[in-house]
Design an enzyme around this catalytic site. Structure first.
Site, PDB file in Angstrom:
ATOM      1  N   TYR A   1       0.845  -1.199   0.000  1.00  0.00           N
ATOM      2  CA  TYR A   1       0.000   0.000   0.000  1.00  0.00           C
ATOM      3  C   TYR A   1       0.875   1.241   0.000  1.00  0.00           C
ATOM      4  CZ  TYR A   1      -4.227  -2.572   1.395  1.00  0.00           C
ATOM      5  OH  TYR A   1      -5.306  -3.402   1.444  1.00  0.00           O
TER       6      TYR A   1
ATOM      7  N   TYR B   1      -0.689  -9.652   1.173  1.00  0.00           N
ATOM      8  CA  TYR B   1       0.403  -9.010   1.902  1.00  0.00           C
ATOM      9  C   TYR B   1       0.483  -9.497   3.351  1.00  0.00           C
ATOM     10  CZ  TYR B   1      -3.125  -5.784   3.769  1.00  0.00           C
ATOM     11  OH  TYR B   1      -4.221  -5.248   4.373  1.00  0.00           O
TER      12      TYR B   1
ATOM     13  N   ARG C   1      -2.706 -11.577   4.486  1.00  0.00           N
ATOM     14  CA  ARG C   1      -4.085 -11.281   4.092  1.00  0.00           C
ATOM     15  C   ARG C   1      -4.331 -11.792   2.672  1.00  0.00           C
ATOM     16  NH1 ARG C   1      -7.652  -7.695   5.201  1.00  0.00           N
ATOM     17  NH2 ARG C   1      -8.858  -9.573   4.961  1.00  0.00           N
TER      18      ARG C   1
ATOM     19  N   HIS D   1      -7.297  -8.421  -1.705  1.00  0.00           N
ATOM     20  CA  HIS D   1      -8.638  -7.831  -1.583  1.00  0.00           C
ATOM     21  C   HIS D   1      -8.628  -6.389  -2.042  1.00  0.00           C
ATOM     22  CE1 HIS D   1      -6.557  -6.912   2.215  1.00  0.00           C
ATOM     23  NE2 HIS D   1      -7.191  -5.746   2.134  1.00  0.00           N
TER      24      HIS D   1
ATOM     25  N   HIS E   1     -10.649  -2.865  -0.919  1.00  0.00           N
ATOM     26  CA  HIS E   1     -11.574  -2.245   0.041  1.00  0.00           C
ATOM     27  C   HIS E   1     -12.637  -1.470  -0.727  1.00  0.00           C
ATOM     28  CE1 HIS E   1      -9.040  -2.867   3.670  1.00  0.00           C
ATOM     29  NE2 HIS E   1      -8.054  -2.826   2.800  1.00  0.00           N
TER      30      HIS E   1
END
Lengths: 188, 257
Positions: B126, B165, B175, B178, B180
């Site tokens: 991110y 990640y 995780r 995905h 959000h």
């Protein structure tokens, strides 16, 4: 009754800061507006520690109690009141909005509708921040349905610049969080 | 009762998986759980001090809560729906279309309403100062987009498939990939922030955030479907994900419904 099963929620996670907050999000009116007030507070966890990675949204009527359906919240023009705002908490768990007092229909107690998101919070929470010292607070359907010692968690307090509304996710003085009919939670 | 270890001594995946299994078993035994994530879900360590201990209080929505904020063309540029054109070069990764419809609990389209997304890049990183995962940043990918739904509730984003990640919930925690999503309905009470996952992810069973929804059918509603009709030849693959908000409390007029 709904016929389709809702899509479940998930936590906003730790990395929402470049996706959701935006410049001007917390200024529903410019600070120089003659009726501007500050609505601010701290988000706290069950240990009483501030929650620095929380996101608060408010949705409110205008001072006359009218529901606003004006676009422009994401690019405010400085003149249009949209009734909606978004603020991330800072390193000390504090959030702050510049807005005006909400009104309500005759005989109703005015409040800010509040949504709380945070890392560690698996689904958003709804609450209300009522305007203090309003005569209709004593007859409000929600407030009167609460045990007396919990009502105060939904009523903002006044300070020199406006209103203070702290949000306690857990523990001593835990804020009352709301669920509405037909919201996908099967628990009674 | 599940035992919560101190943050200083990270649990193993096996320990967290045991907790996930215990919560799942408790759900199947019928003593708790519903179509939404449990707020009190110790396998997700950060939830321990951040969930209300008292039951959510049932109330009927007041007028303001039966309406939602309104967004329009001045709020969002059509270019914001394409996360691959925000910089001067092409982002690295698998180019995808993510499209679907937003409807309420009665199947009514949620028209002209705001949808926001944010995600990691193809390497699982991110653009966020708190993300210390040493995967490369992509100078051509920020990973945030938004749009306004069409009259039929449909939406379509162009983006890059995010990578899985690591995170520090427990040792060697990963995780599932995905995106959000943040959504509004016609009522304040329909506000939804969630995550869309990709089909067949091997990390589903291991992930306490995904597994916090103890109902398997409800969990599955977060997984997009590969849809070959959404592909663009020589360009991108496609995933379909339809979103159902909770029911509306508004009294709908004949011509609105």
């Amino acid at each position: 009754m709904s016929t389709l099963m809702p899509t479940p929620g998930q936590t906003v996670g730790p990395f929402f800061h470049y996706g959701l907050p935006y410049e001007g999000g917390a200024e529903l009116v410019p600070a120089g507006h003659p009726d501007a007030i500050r609505l601010h507070g701290t988000v706290l966890d069950g240990a009483g520690d501030p929650v620095p990675d929380s996101l608060i949204e408010i949705w409110q009527a205008d001072p006359e109690g009218r529901i606003v359906q004006a676009p422009g919240s994401l690019h405010r023009d400085g003149w249009t009141f949209t009734g909606w705002g978004r603020a991330a908490t800072d390193a000390a768990g504090r959030y702050s909005f510049t807005t005006v007092l909400p009104g309500a229909a005759e005989g109703d107690a005015p409040f800010f509708a509040v949504t709380v998101f945070a890392r560690g919070l698996l689904d958003r929470l709804f609450s209300r921040a009522y305007v203090p010292e309003h005569p209709a607070l004593h007859d409000d359907a929600l407030l009167t349905s609460l045990p007396e010692d919990r009502r105060g968690t939904l009523i903002a307090s006044s300070d020199a610049s406006g209103l203070v509304f702290d949000i306690r996710l857990q523990g001593e003085g835990e804020t009352v969080f709301l669920t509405f009919p037909d919201n996908g939670r099967l628990q009674a | 009762m599940l035992i919560v270890t101190q943050a200083s001594e990270l649990s193993t995946q096996a320990e967290v998986s045991d907790e996930i299994a215990a919560a799942s078993k408790a759900y199947e035994a019928g003593d708790r759980g519903d179509a939404q994530p449990l707020l009190d879900y110790p396998p997700y360590r950060s939830s321990v001090l951040r969930h209300p201990t008292k039951d959510l209080h049932h109330t009927d929505p007041e007028t303001i809560e039966r309406w939602a904020p309104c967004f329009g063309p001045q709020d969002v540029s059509p270019l914001e729906a394409d996360l691959t054109i925000q910089h001067s070069g092409e982002p690295i990764g698998e180019r995808i279309t993510v499209a679907g419809r937003v409807v309420d609990g009665d199947g009514r389209p949620v028209a002209h309403q705001l949808v926001e997304i944010w995600q990691a890049n193809a390497g699982g990183r991110y653009i966020h100062k708190r993300d210390q995962h040493p995967a490369p940043l992509d100078p051509n990918f920020t990973g945030a987009g938004r749009l306004i739904t069409a009259a039929d509730g449909s939406y379509s984003f162009q983006t890059i498939k995010p990578g899985p990640y690591p995170w520090k919930n427990h040792r060697n925690a990963w995780r599932p990939a995905h995106i959000h999503f943040s959504l509004f309905g016609t009522d304040f009470t329909q506000r939804l922030v969630t995550q869309m996952y990709f089909p067949g992810d091997p990390l589903f069973a291991l992930d306490p955030i995904y597994q916090s929804i103890t109902d398997a059918d409800a969990r599955a509603r977060l997984v997009a479907t590969y849809d070959h009709d959404l592909t663009t030849p020589e360009w991108s693959t496609g995933y379909r994900w339809d979103i159902v908000l909770t029911g509306s409390h508004r009294t709908w007029l004949e011509d609105e419904a």
